[in-house]
Design a protein around this motif. Structure first.
Motif, PDB file in Angstrom:
ATOM      1  N   MET A   1       0.845  -1.198   0.000  1.00  0.00           N
ATOM      2  CA  MET A   1       0.000   0.000   0.000  1.00  0.00           C
ATOM      3  C   MET A   1       0.879   1.246   0.000  1.00  0.00           C
ATOM      4  O   MET A   1       1.778   1.379   0.821  1.00  0.00           O
ATOM      5  N   LYS A   2       0.600   2.171  -0.917  1.00  0.00           N
ATOM      6  CA  LYS A   2       1.328   3.423  -1.010  1.00  0.00           C
ATOM      7  C   LYS A   2       0.451   4.554  -0.474  1.00  0.00           C
ATOM      8  O   LYS A   2      -0.671   4.737  -0.938  1.00  0.00           O
ATOM      9  N   VAL A   3       0.962   5.284   0.503  1.00  0.00           N
ATOM     10  CA  VAL A   3       0.237   6.394   1.130  1.00  0.00           C
ATOM     11  C   VAL A   3       0.994   7.685   0.855  1.00  0.00           C
ATOM     12  O   VAL A   3       2.170   7.801   1.198  1.00  0.00           O
ATOM     13  N   ALA A   4       0.321   8.644   0.229  1.00  0.00           N
ATOM     14  CA  ALA A   4       0.938   9.927  -0.096  1.00  0.00           C
ATOM     15  C   ALA A   4       0.469  10.995   0.878  1.00  0.00           C
ATOM     16  O   ALA A   4      -0.736  11.251   0.988  1.00  0.00           O
ATOM     17  N   LEU A   5       1.413  11.612   1.605  1.00  0.00           N
ATOM     18  CA  LEU A   5       1.142  12.797   2.423  1.00  0.00           C
ATOM     19  C   LEU A   5       1.545  14.006   1.588  1.00  0.00           C
ATOM     20  O   LEU A   5       2.726  14.159   1.245  1.00  0.00           O
ATOM     21  N   ILE A   6       0.585  14.823   1.246  1.00  0.00           N
ATOM     22  CA  ILE A   6       0.828  15.900   0.306  1.00  0.00           C
ATOM     23  C   ILE A   6       1.552  17.061   0.987  1.00  0.00           C
ATOM     24  O   ILE A   6       1.083  17.611   1.987  1.00  0.00           O
ATOM     25  N   ASP A   7       2.693  17.418   0.420  1.00  0.00           N
ATOM     26  CA  ASP A   7       3.522  18.509   0.928  1.00  0.00           C
ATOM     27  C   ASP A   7       3.364  19.708   0.000  1.00  0.00           C
ATOM     28  O   ASP A   7       3.770  19.673  -1.164  1.00  0.00           O
ATOM     29  N   TYR A   8       2.750  20.776   0.514  1.00  0.00           N
ATOM     30  CA  TYR A   8       2.596  21.991  -0.285  1.00  0.00           C
ATOM     31  C   TYR A   8       2.996  23.222   0.545  1.00  0.00           C
ATOM     32  O   TYR A   8       2.443  24.307   0.389  1.00  0.00           O
ATOM     33  N   ASP A   9       3.991  22.993   1.429  1.00  0.00           N
ATOM     34  CA  ASP A   9       4.564  24.057   2.261  1.00  0.00           C
ATOM     35  C   ASP A   9       3.524  24.727   3.148  1.00  0.00           C
ATOM     36  O   ASP A   9       3.547  25.946   3.348  1.00  0.00           O
ATOM     37  N   SER A  10       2.607  23.939   3.685  1.00  0.00           N
ATOM     38  CA  SER A  10       1.585  24.491   4.583  1.00  0.00           C
ATOM     39  C   SER A  10       1.501  23.676   5.860  1.00  0.00           C
ATOM     40  O   SER A  10       0.453  23.158   6.227  1.00  0.00           O
ATOM     41  N   GLY A  11       2.631  23.554   6.531  1.00  0.00           N
ATOM     42  CA  GLY A  11       2.614  22.872   7.821  1.00  0.00           C
ATOM     43  C   GLY A  11       3.764  21.899   7.947  1.00  0.00           C
ATOM     44  O   GLY A  11       4.328  21.427   6.956  1.00  0.00           O
ATOM     45  N   ASN A  12       4.120  21.601   9.172  1.00  0.00           N
ATOM     46  CA  ASN A  12       5.152  20.623   9.470  1.00  0.00           C
ATOM     47  C   ASN A  12       4.561  19.229   9.369  1.00  0.00           C
ATOM     48  O   ASN A  12       3.649  18.881  10.112  1.00  0.00           O
ATOM     49  N   LEU A  13       5.080  18.435   8.454  1.00  0.00           N
ATOM     50  CA  LEU A  13       4.529  17.094   8.216  1.00  0.00           C
ATOM     51  C   LEU A  13       5.215  16.016   9.040  1.00  0.00           C
ATOM     52  O   LEU A  13       4.826  14.852   8.962  1.00  0.00           O
ATOM     53  N   HIS A  14       6.203  16.395   9.852  1.00  0.00           N
ATOM     54  CA  HIS A  14       7.017  15.379  10.525  1.00  0.00           C
ATOM     55  C   HIS A  14       6.174  14.488  11.434  1.00  0.00           C
ATOM     56  O   HIS A  14       6.279  13.257  11.367  1.00  0.00           O
ATOM     57  N   SER A  15       5.350  15.089  12.296  1.00  0.00           N
ATOM     58  CA  SER A  15       4.579  14.273  13.247  1.00  0.00           C
ATOM     59  C   SER A  15       3.541  13.423  12.535  1.00  0.00           C
ATOM     60  O   SER A  15       3.299  12.273  12.922  1.00  0.00           O
ATOM     61  N   ALA A  16       2.928  13.955  11.485  1.00  0.00           N
ATOM     62  CA  ALA A  16       1.964  13.153  10.728  1.00  0.00           C
ATOM     63  C   ALA A  16       2.659  11.986  10.036  1.00  0.00           C
ATOM     64  O   ALA A  16       2.161  10.856  10.051  1.00  0.00           O
ATOM     65  N   GLU A  17       3.810  12.250   9.456  1.00  0.00           N
ATOM     66  CA  GLU A  17       4.564  11.183   8.796  1.00  0.00           C
ATOM     67  C   GLU A  17       4.909  10.070   9.782  1.00  0.00           C
ATOM     68  O   GLU A  17       4.734   8.878   9.488  1.00  0.00           O
ATOM     69  N   LYS A  18       5.379  10.444  10.973  1.00  0.00           N
ATOM     70  CA  LYS A  18       5.760   9.440  11.967  1.00  0.00           C
ATOM     71  C   LYS A  18       4.558   8.617  12.420  1.00  0.00           C
ATOM     72  O   LYS A  18       4.644   7.397  12.585  1.00  0.00           O
ATOM     73  N   ALA A  19       3.403   9.277  12.623  1.00  0.00           N
ATOM     74  CA  ALA A  19       2.206   8.554  13.064  1.00  0.00           C
ATOM     75  C   ALA A  19       1.733   7.579  11.993  1.00  0.00           C
ATOM     76  O   ALA A  19       1.366   6.433  12.298  1.00  0.00           O
ATOM     77  N   PHE A  20       1.737   7.995  10.746  1.00  0.00           N
ATOM     78  CA  PHE A  20       1.308   7.099   9.671  1.00  0.00           C
ATOM     79  C   PHE A  20       2.312   5.968   9.458  1.00  0.00           C
ATOM     80  O   PHE A  20       1.920   4.836   9.168  1.00  0.00           O
ATOM     81  N   GLN A  21       3.598   6.253   9.628  1.00  0.00           N
ATOM     82  CA  GLN A  21       4.592   5.185   9.532  1.00  0.00           C
ATOM     83  C   GLN A  21       4.392   4.149  10.628  1.00  0.00           C
ATOM     84  O   GLN A  21       4.461   2.934  10.372  1.00  0.00           O
ATOM     85  N   LEU A  22       4.141   4.622  11.853  1.00  0.00           N
ATOM     86  CA  LEU A  22       3.932   3.726  12.980  1.00  0.00           C
ATOM     87  C   LEU A  22       2.745   2.801  12.740  1.00  0.00           C
ATOM     88  O   LEU A  22       2.846   1.576  12.886  1.00  0.00           O
ATOM     89  N   MET A  23       1.601   3.366  12.367  1.00  0.00           N
ATOM     90  CA  MET A  23       0.395   2.562  12.204  1.00  0.00           C
ATOM     91  C   MET A  23       0.387   1.812  10.872  1.00  0.00           C
ATOM     92  O   MET A  23      -0.347   0.831  10.710  1.00  0.00           O
ATOM     93  N   GLY A  24       1.206   2.261   9.932  1.00  0.00           N
ATOM     94  CA  GLY A  24       1.247   1.607   8.637  1.00  0.00           C
ATOM     95  C   GLY A  24       2.051   0.326   8.598  1.00  0.00           C
ATOM     96  O   GLY A  24       1.952  -0.450   7.642  1.00  0.00           O
ATOM     97  N   ARG A  25       2.843   0.078   9.647  1.00  0.00           N
ATOM     98  CA  ARG A  25       3.672  -1.128   9.654  1.00  0.00           C
ATOM     99  C   ARG A  25       2.830  -2.399   9.549  1.00  0.00           C
ATOM    100  O   ARG A  25       3.199  -3.362   8.880  1.00  0.00           O
ATOM    101  N   GLU A  26       1.670  -2.367  10.206  1.00  0.00           N
ATOM    102  CA  GLU A  26       0.805  -3.553  10.240  1.00  0.00           C
ATOM    103  C   GLU A  26       0.333  -3.956   8.842  1.00  0.00           C
ATOM    104  O   GLU A  26       0.153  -5.139   8.561  1.00  0.00           O
ATOM    105  N   VAL A  27       0.137  -2.980   7.976  1.00  0.00           N
ATOM    106  CA  VAL A  27      -0.366  -3.277   6.631  1.00  0.00           C
ATOM    107  C   VAL A  27       0.725  -3.124   5.579  1.00  0.00           C
ATOM    108  O   VAL A  27       0.439  -3.180   4.377  1.00  0.00           O
ATOM    109  N   GLY A  28       1.963  -2.952   6.021  1.00  0.00           N
ATOM    110  CA  GLY A  28       3.071  -2.811   5.093  1.00  0.00           C
ATOM    111  C   GLY A  28       2.974  -1.564   4.241  1.00  0.00           C
ATOM    112  O   GLY A  28       3.376  -1.569   3.063  1.00  0.00           O
ATOM    113  N   ALA A  29       2.463  -0.497   4.816  1.00  0.00           N
ATOM    114  CA  ALA A  29       2.259   0.731   4.055  1.00  0.00           C
ATOM    115  C   ALA A  29       3.581   1.459   3.830  1.00  0.00           C
ATOM    116  O   ALA A  29       4.422   1.557   4.728  1.00  0.00           O
ATOM    117  N   GLU A  30       3.733   1.983   2.639  1.00  0.00           N
ATOM    118  CA  GLU A  30       4.868   2.826   2.286  1.00  0.00           C
ATOM    119  C   GLU A  30       4.402   4.280   2.354  1.00  0.00           C
ATOM    120  O   GLU A  30       3.570   4.706   1.562  1.00  0.00           O
TER     121      GLU A  30
END
Length: 209
Positions: A1-30
Motif C-alpha cells: 500500500m502506497k500512502v501519499a502525504l501531500i507537501d505543499y509548504d503548509s505545515g510541518n509534516l514530521h509528526s503526521a509522517e511518523k504517526a502514519f509510519q507507525l500505524m502503517g507497519r501492520e499493513v506494510g504501508a509505504e
C-alpha cells in the motif's frame, strides 16, 4: 500500500509522517511525503494536512503544478481513500471566509466560518470530547467522550448533516469529523491525539471503500 502525504509548504509534516509510519507497519504501508502529482496519482491512500490560514493553504496547494488535478482525478474519479487534516479538512468545503471569501475544493458541501463562542477563548485549543453523529468505518472503536487535540479558530459548517460524522462542544457544536463516499476529514490532529488519533489513522489505512 502506497500512502501519499501531500507537501505543499503548509505545515510541518514530521509528526503526521511518523504517526502514519507507525500505524502503517501492520499493513506494510509505504508512507511518502510528496509534492509530486504523479506520486499522488499512483497512491492507494492520500492525506492532505494543513496548518495556517485557509486562503494561504488553498493558494499554496494551487501553486503545486498539477497537484489539484491529480487529487481530483484520484479521489473523485477513481475513488482513492482520502483524509484531510485540520485546514486540509476545511479545504474540502465549498467556501472559506477567513480574511476573504476563498473557494475550497468543493468535495463536501458547506462553508468554513469563524467559531462563535463569545464566552470562550478562541482559538479552540487543546483536548476536547468527541461526540459521534454518524457511524463510519474510520471511527470504528472511537466513542462519544473520547478525546482529540484541536487547534483552530474556524470551523466547517456542513450543508448536509449526514456529512458531519462527529463534533465537539465549544460554545455550541463544532464540526470535528466530516465524510462522504471515499473522503474523510478531521478538524483535530489525529497524529497528536494519542490512542484515539492512532486508531483513526489505523482505520483509515484499513478502510475498504
Amino acid at each position: 500500500m502506497k500512502v501519499a502525504l501531500i507537501d505543499y509548504d503548509s505545515g510541518n509534516l514530521h509528526s503526521a509522517e511518523k504517526a502514519f509510519q507507525l500505524m502503517g507497519r501492520e499493513v506494510g504501508a509505504e508512507i511518502t511525503v510528496t509534492s509530486d502529482p504523479d506520486v499522488a496519482a499512483r497512491a492507494d491512500r492520500i492525506v492532505l494536512p494543513g496548518d495556517g490560514a485557509f486562503p494561504a493553504c488553498r493558494a499554496a496547494l494551487g501553486e503545486v503544478d498539477g497537484m489539484a488535478d491529480a487529487l481530483r482525478e484520484a479521489v473523485l474519479n477513481r475513488g482513492v481513500p482520502f483524509m484531510g487534516i485540520c485546514v486540509g479538512m476545511q479545504m474540502l468545503a465549498d467556501l472559506g471566509h477567513e480574511y476573504r471569501p476563498t473557494e475550497g475544493l468543493g468535495w463536501i458541501g458547506g462553508e468554513v466560518v469563524a467559531i462563535d463562542a463569545p464566552d470562550l477563548k478562541v482559538p479552540h485549543m487543546g483536548w476536547n470530547d468527541l461526540l459521534i453523529d454518524n457511524p463510519h468505518p474510520v471511527l470504528e472503536g472511537v466513542a462519544t467522550g473520547d478525546h482529540a487535540y484541536f487547534v483552530h479558530s474556524w470551523q466547517f459548517q456542513v450543508k448536509d448533516p449526514k456529512h458531519r460524522l462527529a463534533h465537539a462542544d465549544y460554545g455550541g457544536p463544532i464540526t470535528a469529523v466530516v465524510g462522504r463516499d471515499n473522503i474523510v476529514g478531521t478538524q483535530f490532529h489525529p497524529e497528536k491525539s494519542q490512542a484515539v488519533g492512532l486508531r483513526i489513522i489505523t482505520n483509515f489505512l484499513h478502510w475498504q471503500v
